[in-house]
Design a protein around this motif. Structure first.
Motif, PDB file in Angstrom:
ATOM      1  N   VAL A   1       3.081   0.467  23.723  1.00  0.00           N
ATOM      2  CA  VAL A   1       2.961  -0.731  22.883  1.00  0.00           C
ATOM      3  C   VAL A   1       1.852  -1.594  23.473  1.00  0.00           C
ATOM      4  O   VAL A   1       1.821  -1.831  24.686  1.00  0.00           O
ATOM      5  CB  VAL A   1       4.291  -1.519  22.865  1.00  0.00           C
ATOM      6  N   THR A   2       0.922  -2.042  22.622  1.00  0.00           N
ATOM      7  CA  THR A   2      -0.179  -2.869  23.134  1.00  0.00           C
ATOM      8  C   THR A   2       0.132  -4.353  22.901  1.00  0.00           C
ATOM      9  O   THR A   2       0.836  -4.696  21.936  1.00  0.00           O
ATOM     10  CB  THR A   2      -1.502  -2.512  22.437  1.00  0.00           C
ATOM     11  N   PRO A   3      -0.405  -5.241  23.717  1.00  0.00           N
ATOM     12  CA  PRO A   3      -0.117  -6.673  23.563  1.00  0.00           C
ATOM     13  C   PRO A   3      -0.631  -7.235  22.242  1.00  0.00           C
ATOM     14  O   PRO A   3      -0.113  -8.236  21.750  1.00  0.00           O
ATOM     15  CB  PRO A   3      -0.868  -7.320  24.741  1.00  0.00           C
ATOM     16  N   GLU A   4      -1.640  -6.589  21.635  1.00  0.00           N
ATOM     17  CA  GLU A   4      -2.213  -7.105  20.381  1.00  0.00           C
ATOM     18  C   GLU A   4      -1.334  -6.791  19.171  1.00  0.00           C
ATOM     19  O   GLU A   4      -1.495  -7.395  18.108  1.00  0.00           O
ATOM     20  CB  GLU A   4      -3.602  -6.504  20.115  1.00  0.00           C
ATOM     21  N   MET A   5      -0.433  -5.851  19.315  1.00  0.00           N
ATOM     22  CA  MET A   5       0.412  -5.476  18.168  1.00  0.00           C
ATOM     23  C   MET A   5       1.312  -6.636  17.760  1.00  0.00           C
ATOM     24  O   MET A   5       1.747  -7.415  18.602  1.00  0.00           O
ATOM     25  CB  MET A   5       1.332  -4.305  18.558  1.00  0.00           C
ATOM     26  N   SER A   6       1.594  -6.701  16.455  1.00  0.00           N
ATOM     27  CA  SER A   6       2.639  -7.629  16.020  1.00  0.00           C
ATOM     28  C   SER A   6       3.988  -6.935  16.201  1.00  0.00           C
ATOM     29  O   SER A   6       4.050  -5.699  16.355  1.00  0.00           O
ATOM     30  CB  SER A   6       2.444  -8.030  14.563  1.00  0.00           C
ATOM     31  N   PHE A   7       5.059  -7.723  16.125  1.00  0.00           N
ATOM     32  CA  PHE A   7       6.393  -7.149  16.319  1.00  0.00           C
ATOM     33  C   PHE A   7       6.680  -6.094  15.239  1.00  0.00           C
ATOM     34  O   PHE A   7       7.259  -5.041  15.528  1.00  0.00           O
ATOM     35  CB  PHE A   7       7.448  -8.256  16.272  1.00  0.00           C
ATOM     36  N   LEU A   8       6.262  -6.379  14.004  1.00  0.00           N
ATOM     37  CA  LEU A   8       6.529  -5.426  12.931  1.00  0.00           C
ATOM     38  C   LEU A   8       5.684  -4.165  13.074  1.00  0.00           C
ATOM     39  O   LEU A   8       6.124  -3.074  12.693  1.00  0.00           O
ATOM     40  CB  LEU A   8       6.288  -6.087  11.556  1.00  0.00           C
ATOM     41  N   GLU A   9       4.478  -4.315  13.607  1.00  0.00           N
ATOM     42  CA  GLU A   9       3.656  -3.117  13.858  1.00  0.00           C
ATOM     43  C   GLU A   9       4.316  -2.233  14.912  1.00  0.00           C
ATOM     44  O   GLU A   9       4.272  -1.009  14.835  1.00  0.00           O
ATOM     45  CB  GLU A   9       2.248  -3.523  14.296  1.00  0.00           C
TER      46      GLU A   9
ATOM     47  N   PHE B   1       6.030 -10.370  25.345  1.00  0.00           N
ATOM     48  CA  PHE B   1       7.058  -9.591  26.031  1.00  0.00           C
ATOM     49  C   PHE B   1       6.441  -8.855  27.225  1.00  0.00           C
ATOM     50  O   PHE B   1       5.212  -8.743  27.319  1.00  0.00           O
ATOM     51  CB  PHE B   1       7.717  -8.600  25.053  1.00  0.00           C
ATOM     52  N   ASN B   2       7.276  -8.375  28.102  1.00  0.00           N
ATOM     53  CA  ASN B   2       6.800  -7.734  29.332  1.00  0.00           C
ATOM     54  C   ASN B   2       7.156  -6.259  29.360  1.00  0.00           C
ATOM     55  O   ASN B   2       8.159  -5.839  28.743  1.00  0.00           O
ATOM     56  CB  ASN B   2       7.421  -8.429  30.557  1.00  0.00           C
ATOM     57  N   ASP B   3       6.359  -5.535  30.107  1.00  0.00           N
ATOM     58  CA  ASP B   3       6.619  -4.109  30.288  1.00  0.00           C
ATOM     59  C   ASP B   3       8.028  -3.920  30.865  1.00  0.00           C
ATOM     60  O   ASP B   3       8.430  -4.638  31.789  1.00  0.00           O
ATOM     61  CB  ASP B   3       5.554  -3.529  31.250  1.00  0.00           C
ATOM     62  N   GLY B   4       8.768  -3.010  30.273  1.00  0.00           N
ATOM     63  CA  GLY B   4      10.117  -2.718  30.781  1.00  0.00           C
ATOM     64  C   GLY B   4      11.204  -3.574  30.149  1.00  0.00           C
ATOM     65  O   GLY B   4      12.392  -3.372  30.465  1.00  0.00           O
ATOM     66  N   ASP B   5      10.840  -4.498  29.277  1.00  0.00           N
ATOM     67  CA  ASP B   5      11.854  -5.360  28.635  1.00  0.00           C
ATOM     68  C   ASP B   5      12.806  -4.541  27.772  1.00  0.00           C
ATOM     69  O   ASP B   5      12.427  -3.509  27.195  1.00  0.00           O
ATOM     70  CB  ASP B   5      11.179  -6.396  27.724  1.00  0.00           C
ATOM     71  N   THR B   6      14.034  -5.037  27.672  1.00  0.00           N
ATOM     72  CA  THR B   6      14.982  -4.506  26.689  1.00  0.00           C
ATOM     73  C   THR B   6      15.161  -5.563  25.617  1.00  0.00           C
ATOM     74  O   THR B   6      15.531  -6.706  25.920  1.00  0.00           O
ATOM     75  CB  THR B   6      16.345  -4.193  27.352  1.00  0.00           C
ATOM     76  N   LEU B   7      14.872  -5.210  24.367  1.00  0.00           N
ATOM     77  CA  LEU B   7      14.965  -6.171  23.263  1.00  0.00           C
ATOM     78  C   LEU B   7      16.111  -5.767  22.343  1.00  0.00           C
ATOM     79  O   LEU B   7      16.206  -4.597  21.938  1.00  0.00           O
ATOM     80  CB  LEU B   7      13.655  -6.207  22.473  1.00  0.00           C
ATOM     81  N   THR B   8      16.960  -6.732  22.033  1.00  0.00           N
ATOM     82  CA  THR B   8      18.092  -6.486  21.129  1.00  0.00           C
ATOM     83  C   THR B   8      17.766  -7.059  19.758  1.00  0.00           C
ATOM     84  O   THR B   8      17.491  -8.264  19.630  1.00  0.00           O
ATOM     85  CB  THR B   8      19.382  -7.127  21.682  1.00  0.00           C
TER      86      THR B   8
END
Ligand code: FES
Length: 305
Positions: free
Chosen positions: A27-35, A91-98
């Motif tokens: 996942v790249t930092p430029e991506m949107s959440f929906l992308e 967000f950060n590398d390794g994050d868990t998102l619910t």
């Protein structure tokens, strides 16, 4: 960046739901959440698994289609940002998102992260319109609108009806949404003729749709991607008191509103002996209620609130 996503999966409104974990890499930092979710779905489709259902349309924060909870916060918690505008750089590398859908009784889950928000449509249908013929574009300044009122109406009209306010409220109240829609039209001269009826009908419909009541938590304002201020709820309450007061004098016929007996009727049933005569009551009413001003006149706009 590599992430773990815990996503609420639910086949339909009646099926039981559960969280399912997915790993997503690169996942790249430029991506949107929906992308980022698009990327996950491509991967799921390639693996012959059902993609995650989520709603979207404009992807630029103006249509109000998108919206779900990210780590328990509506739209992900960036101030004034819809989830479609939310960038992965937060967000950060390794994050868990619910990720889970709006949680409210009035918003039943359709599938995965999509909920049925037609309750909002029915609130709009109850009074979020004017019946004055609008015709073609009027000449500039044909209807004078005070600057402050125009600004208030414009701020209220910014509501995109995404439902974040309901999801964030511990009572699942739709007061911020309803107050924005009511304030938008009630602030303008064109909205004055149906001001009381609009307020009563929309509030009645809001209650019919089993939304909760406002208890001033302010969570709605905090998560609203359009930063609708909570002061609009105060304006709605003030308009509601005004409408109820006017209805007491002159009952409105609104199908969805239970018409409580007005004070004069109560007198008729319970206190006939002390009730003033019809003629005295009529004279009192004429003295109390000022003659209506022409709709659209500056005087009307200035005095009707
Ligand atoms: Fe339109 Fe997010 S997709 S506001």
């Amino acid at each position: 960046m590599n992430l773990t996503l815990r996503i609420w999966r639910q086949q339909s409104a009646t099926a039981p739901g559960r969280f399912v974990s997915y790993r997503i890499n690169d996942v790249t930092p430029e991506m949107s959440f929906l992308e980022m979710l698009d990327m996950l779905n491509e991967d799921l489709i390639n693996r012959q698994e059902p993609p995650v259902a989520f709603e979207h349309d404009c992807r630029e924060g103006i249509c109000g289609s998108c919206g779900f909870l990210v780590n328990g916060v509506a739209h992900g918690g960036q101030r004034g940002t819809t989830v479609c505008q939310l960038a992965m750089r937060f967000f950060n590398d390794g994050d868990t998102l619910t990720l889970e859908p709006w949680r409210a009784r009035a918003f039943p889950v359709i599938r995965d992260l999509i909920v049925n928000r037609s309750a909002f449509d029915r609130i709009i249908q109850a009074g979020g319109f004017i019946t004055a013929p609008t015709g073609s574009a009027p000449d500039a300044n044909a209807v004078l609108v005070p600057k402050e009122d125009a600004d208030t109406a414009f701020d209220a009209a910014a509501c995109i009806g995404c439902g974040a306010c309901v999801a964030a409220c511990p009572n699942a109240s739709a007061m911020l949404f309803t107050s924005a829609k009511v304030t938008h039209l009630n602030s303008l001269p064109q909205g004055q003729p149906q001001r009381d009826q609009r307020t009563l009908s929309m509030v009645a419909e809001m209650r019919n749709e089993v939304f909760g009541s406002c208890t001033n938590h302010g969570e709605c304002e905090a998560v609203c991607p359009k930063q609708i201020p909570i002061e609009f709820i105060g304006k709605l309450n003030r308009d509601l008191i005004r409408a109820l007061w006017h209805r007491r004098r002159e009952p409105l016929k609104i199908p969805s509103v239970v018409q409580l007996p007005c004070a004069e009727d109560a007198h008729e049933h319970f206190h006939d002996d002390i009730r003033p005569s019809q003629e005295v009551a009529r004279r009192q009413l004429q003295e109390d209620v000022p003659a209506p001003l022409p709709v659209g006149s500056p005087e009307h706009a200035g005095t009707s609130r």
